[in-house]
Design an enzyme around this catalytic site. Structure first.
Site, PDB file in Angstrom:
ATOM      1  CG  ASN A 152      49.991  47.516  55.568  1.00 28.56           C
ATOM      2  OD1 ASN A 152      49.508  48.343  56.342  1.00 28.56           O
ATOM      3  ND2 ASN A 152      49.290  46.509  55.102  1.00 28.56           N
ATOM      4  CD  GLU A 153      47.836  43.423  57.527  1.00 26.10           C
ATOM      5  OE1 GLU A 153      47.631  42.928  56.409  1.00 26.10           O
ATOM      6  OE2 GLU A 153      46.928  43.581  58.359  1.00 26.10           O
ATOM      7  CB  CYS A 155      61.898  39.283  46.158  1.00 24.90           C
ATOM      8  SG  CYS A 155      63.002  37.972  46.733  1.00 24.90           S
ATOM      9  CB  CYS A 166      61.059  35.543  47.429  1.00 28.98           C
ATOM     10  SG  CYS A 166      61.758  35.907  45.805  1.00 28.98           S
ATOM     11  CD  GLU A 204      45.254  47.890  58.803  1.00 29.42           C
ATOM     12  OE1 GLU A 204      44.490  46.982  58.440  1.00 29.42           O
ATOM     13  OE2 GLU A 204      46.274  48.217  58.170  1.00 29.42           O
ATOM     14  NE  ARG A 215      47.391  45.349  50.135  1.00 27.00           N
ATOM     15  CZ  ARG A 215      46.710  45.734  51.191  1.00 27.00           C
ATOM     16  NH1 ARG A 215      46.838  46.953  51.640  1.00 27.00           N
ATOM     17  NH2 ARG A 215      45.903  44.908  51.815  1.00 27.00           N
TER      18      ARG A 215
HETATM   19  C1  GAL Z   1      44.637  44.910  56.231  1.00 24.41           C
HETATM   20  C2  GAL Z   1      45.603  45.821  55.532  1.00 24.41           C
HETATM   21  C3  GAL Z   1      44.925  47.125  55.108  1.00 24.41           C
HETATM   22  C4  GAL Z   1      43.657  46.826  54.391  1.00 24.41           C
HETATM   23  C5  GAL Z   1      42.774  45.971  55.257  1.00 24.41           C
HETATM   24  C6  GAL Z   1      41.454  45.625  54.587  1.00 24.41           C
HETATM   25  O1  GAL Z   1      45.113  43.623  56.328  1.00 24.41           O
HETATM   26  O2  GAL Z   1      46.698  46.149  56.353  1.00 24.41           O
HETATM   27  O3  GAL Z   1      45.794  47.852  54.266  1.00 24.41           O
HETATM   28  O4  GAL Z   1      43.944  46.209  53.189  1.00 24.41           O
HETATM   29  O5  GAL Z   1      43.429  44.769  55.563  1.00 24.41           O
HETATM   30  O6  GAL Z   1      41.611  44.813  53.476  1.00 24.41           O
END
Ligand code: GAL
Length: 702
Positions: A184-185, A150, A191, A341, A146
C-alpha cells in the site's frame, strides 16, 4: 536467476540486494497494454475499498446489496489484514476472505486483493524487532503504526515471501479475484540501519564498479571525503543532507527508489509465477516524489493511484489533481489507469483537514478521473471505520450505514458510467503538449533548492495550469518517454541532465518541436556535479543565450516587462540573459539589470526554444506565453473557459468525448467551438454551454 530474496539465499545482504536490483523488470514482464474495462468483463471498473474483517459477517450481505444498487462491481480488500490472514507464523486463515468474496461475487462484485505487507502483524515485530526501519538519528520505529518496515531486512523479506506466496496459492484460480495490489503506497520511510548502509554500499559498487570512478564522479576531493574502501561510504544521516555530498545524496534518493522497486518486484515475481492469470498493480501517490514511478511501473500491468482532490482545499483549483492524474498516466506511457482510492468523504486523522464538500462535488471529482484517462474509479472507503486512527476519515457511508447524500452521488455516477462504458472504452487522452518531469532534477532540487522558495512542482504548475486553463490536453513525459509526437515540450528547471536526455531534446527541437526551458536548466550532470560550461550548459546553443549573471530572489522585488508592454511580478530566481541568436521577449523592469533580457525565443533547426529566466506570480504571464507558443505550433486554445471550470477530452479515431466539469458553486457559461450532443441525455447542447454549479456534462460530436 530468481529474484526471490529470501533469508536462506542472502547471507550477504548487500550482494543479494544487487542481484535483486540487477534483475528487476526482467523476470516479471508486465502486460504491453492493458484494457481495464475488458479485464472487468466489459464493465467500467467501479468500486469501493472494503474492509469486511472490521464488520460483523451479518453486515456483509447488506453491504453487497447496497453496493450493487449503487452500480459497484469491484472492491479492493485485504491490504491491512496480515494479522488475520497469518495469525501465527506460518499458519494461514483465508476462510473469512473466501466467505466475503462469495457474498460479494453473488452480487456481481469482483475484487483486487491487496498483499498485506504495509501492516505487518505484532508477532512479527516481537520476534524480529529489526524489521522496523531506523530513522536518520539511529532510532528504530516500533510496532503500532504501519508502513514503517525496512525493505533491506532479510527477515521481513522472508515473511513477505511467505504471506504473498500463501495468498497467491490460495486465490490464484478464484474467478472472483481479478488481480493484486502490491502493498500500500510504497514510499516512506527511508531506512538508515546497518543493513541499509551495506545495501547502499553494494548498490554503489554495482553502479560504479571501482572506487576511482565513484570518487571522481562524486567529486570526493571536496573536504577530502575520498573513499578507499566501499565500507567507508556513509548514508546521508542529516535529514536536510546539508552537510552531505550532493552526489552521494542524489544516489541515495535513487537507491531508495530502486530498493522499493526491488521489494515490489519480489512480490511481482511470486504473483507472476503462482498466479499468472491475475493482473498486478500498486496504489501510487500522484505527485509523490520519493519513487520514480516510470521505473516502478515497468513491472506492473497498469497504474492505479490514490486521488484525494480535497487536500487542495480550494475546490476550484482543479489542476492540483489534474497534474497528478496526468503524471500517473504518463508514468506508464499514457496507458489508461484506475483510481484505487478516490475520495469518498472528508478526510482527517486526529482532526478533519477541512470543510465537507457538497456531495455533488464527489461526482465531479470522479468524472475528472475519467476525463484524464481512468477506466476505473474505486472510492476510499465503503464505510468510515468505527475503530483506529481513521475514525475521522470518511468513507462513502458513515458508520451508521445510512444512505447519505454521498451514497446517492456515488450511485448516480455509477449508473451514468455504466451507460457511458461503450463510448469510453478504447478512448484516451491525446495531447499536443508534454511536461517533462525529471525525477533526478526533482530530487537534486530537494537536496539543494538553491533558494528557499524553489518548488519544482510549482514550476510544473506554472505552465501546466496555463495550458489546462486554455483547454489544452497535457501529458507528463519522463526522461525515457518518446517525445516525437508532441508539438511543445515544457521542461521546467531541468537541473540534472545526462547526454541521452540532452540529445533527445536537441533532436526534438531540430525536427520542428518547440521546447520551453526555464531557469536552473542544464546546471548539473547526472552525478549532481555543476557543469563547467556557461549556463544553460548543454542547452546554451539551442536556446541561443548565455547566462553570466543570475540573481537568486529572497523577496519578490523584481518585475518582468513583456511580452508586450505589460509588467508581471517575478519571484524565486532571475537569470540575466545574454542572447547570442535569441530574440528577447521580455526584460527585467527594475534595479541594476533593468532592461536586460529575461525571456527569449530562438529558432534552432526547424524548431523553437523559449528560455524563461524567472518565475512569475502572475498567471497572466503564463497565459500570454503559452498563447504565443501554441499559435506558432498550431495548437488551438480556448482562453474563455471560466475560472473553476475544466474542459478535458478523451478520444479515439472517429470518437471525441468532451468533459466539462464545473468545480464552482455558480452556474457557468462555457463557450465551445461547436454545438455538441450530451452523451447522457442525447440532447444537443448549445455552443455557449450552460453548466450548473458542481455539475458535469459529457459531450460527443453529433
Ligand atoms: C491513503 C491510504 C489509505 C488510507 C487513506 C486515508 O493514503 O492508502 O490506507 O489511510 O490514505 O488516510
Amino acid at each position: 536467476m530468481s529474484r526471490l530474496w529470501t533469508r536462506g539465499m542472502c547471507a550477504l545482504i548487500g550482494i543479494c540486494f544487487v542481484t535483486s536490483l540487477a534483475a528487476y523488470g526482467q523476470t516479471a514482464p508486465a502486460a504491453k497494454s492493458f484494457d481495464l474495462i475488458a479485464w472487468n468483463g466489459g464493465k467500467f471498473v467501479y468500486g469501493a475499498d472494503y474492509y469486511p474483517e472490521a464488520w460483523d459477517e451479518s453486515q456483509w450481505e447488506k453491504d453487497a446489496t447496497m453496493m450493487q444498487e449503487a452500480g459497484i462491481n469491484f472492491v479492493r480488500m485485504g491490504e491491512f489484514a496480515w494479522a488475520k490472514m497469518e495469525p501465527k507464523e506460518g499458519q494461514f486463515d483465508f476462510g473469512w476472505l473466501d466467505r466475503a468474496l462469495k457474498v460479494l461475487n453473488a452480487h456481481g462484485i469482483r475484487a483486487v486483493l491487496g498483499t498485506p505487507t504495509a501492516s505487518p502483524p505484532a508477532w512479527l515485530y516481537e520476534k524480529y524487532p529489526d524489521i522496523a526501519a531506523m530513522d536518520e538519528n539511529g532510532v528504530r520505529y516500533r510496532y503500532g503504526s504501519r508502513r514503517n518496515y525496512c525493505v533491506h531486512n532479510a527477515d521481513f523479506v522472508a515473511a513477505t515471501t511467505r504471506i504473498v506466496t500463501a495468498m497467491a496459492e490460495h486465490f490464484k484460480n478464484h474467478p472472483g479475484v481479478l488481480g493484486w495490489q502490491i502493498d500500500n503506497e510504497v514510499g516512506s520511510p527511508k531506512c538508515f540501519d546497518p543493513a541499509s548502509r551495506a545495501a547502499f554500499q553494494a548498490w554503489c559498487r554495482h553502479k560504479y564498479q571501482t572506487l576511482e570512478v565513484l570518487n571522481s564522479d562524486w567529486g570526493t576531493i571536496f573536504w577530502g571525503h575520498t573513499y578507499h574502501d566501499w565500507k567507508e561510504i556513509p548514508l546521508p544521516w542529516n535529514t536536510l543532507y546539508e552537510t552531505y555530498n550532493p552526489s552521494l545524496a542524489l544516489d541515495f534518493s535513487r537507491f531508495h527508489s530502486d530498493s522499493l522497486h526491488a521489494y515490489v518486484d519480489i512480490q511481482v515475481a511470486i504473483l507472476r509465477r503462482v498466479a499468472p492469470r491475475q493482473a498486478i498493480t500498486h496504489n501510487e501517490m500522484g505527485m509523490y516524489s520519493g519513487v520514480d514511478y516510470y521505473d516502478l511501473n515497468r513491472s506492473l500491468d497498469f497504474v492505479a493511484w490514490d486521488n484525494y482532490p480535497m487536500f487542495g482545499k480550494d475546490y476550484a483549483q482543479y489542476n492540483g489533481a489534474g497534474l497528478a492524474h496526468d503524471l500517473m498516466r504518463g508514468s506508464k506511457d499514457n496507458q489508461n489507469y484506475m483510481i484505487m482510492e478516490q475520495q469518498g468523504g472528508a478526510g482527517g486523522w486526529a482532526t478533519f483537514f477541512g470543510h465537507q464538500a457538497p456531495a455533488s462535488l464527489y461526482r465531479v471529482w470522479a468524472y475528472q478521473s475519467v476525463a484524464h484517462g481512468a477506466d476505473g474509479v474505486c472510492y476510499f472507503r465503503w464505510r468510515t471505520s468505527r475503530y483506529g486512527t481513521e475514525q475521522y476519515w470518511q468513507g462513502i457511508l458513515d458508520q451508521d450505514s445510512y444512505r447519505n447524500s454521498r451514497y446517492f452521488a456515488v450511485a448516480q455516477t455509477g449508473k451514468e458510467l455504466g451507460k457511458l462504458t461503450t463510448l469510453l472504452q478504447g478512448t484516451k487522452v491525446v495531447s499536443p503538449v508534454a511536461m517533462l518531469v525529471s525525477p533526478d532534477s526533482r530530487w537534486a532540487q530537494q537536496i539543494q533548492p538553491g533558494v528557499k522558495d524553489f518548488e519544482y512542482d510549482q514550476q510544473l504548475h506554472d505552465y501546466y495550469d496555463a495550458f489546462r486553463r486554455a483547454g489544452v490536453s497535457v501529458d507528463v513525459a519522463f526522461p525515457p518517454s518518446d517525445l516525437s509526437a508532441y508539438r511543445i515540450v515544457v521542461a521546467p528547471a531541468l537541473y540534472v541532465t545526462d547526454q541521452t536526455l540532452v540529445n533527445k531534446l536537441h533532436a526534438f527541437v531540430k525536427s520542428g518541436g518547440t521546447l520551453i526551458l526555464t531557469f536552473r536548466s542544464g546546471v548539473k550532470d547526472e552525478h549532481n556535479v555543476v557543469t563547467d560550461q556557461t549556463l544553460p550548459g548543454p542547452f546554451a546553443d539551442i536556446a541561443g543565450v548565455a547566462i553570466h549573471e543570475f540573481d537568486p530572489q529572497v523577496n519578490e522585488e523584481q518585475e518582468l516587462v513583456g511580452p508586450g508592454e505589460s509588467r508581471y511580478p517575478t519571484r524565486t530566481w532571475n537569470d540575466i540573459l545574454e542572447p547570442s541568436t535569441a530574440k528577447a521577449l521580455a526584460t527585467y523592469g527594475k534595479g541594476y539589470y533593468a532592461g536586460k533580457p529575461a525571456v527569449t525565443e530562438n529558432h534552432a533547426g526547424k524548431g523553437l526554444v523559449y528560455y524563461v529566466g524567472t518565475e512569475s506570480t502572475s498567471p497572466l504571464f503564463y497565459d500570454r506565453l503559452i498563447a504565443m507558443a501554441a499559435k506558432k505550433s498550431l495548437i488551438a486554445i480556448n482562453q474563455r473557459i471560466p475560472t473553476g471550470v475544466e474542459v478535458a477530452v478523451r478520444q479515439k479515431p472517429g470518437t471525441k468525448i468532451i468533459f466539462v466539469l464545473n468545480y464552482t458553486g455558480m452556474d457557468q457559461t462555457v463557450p465551445l467551438d461547436q454545438a455538441y450532443q450530451n452523451a447522457l441525455t442525447g440532447k444537443t447542447e448549445p455552443m455557449d454551454l450552460q453548466i450548473p454549479a458542481f455539475e458535469v456534462k459529457v459531450l460527443t460530436e453529433k
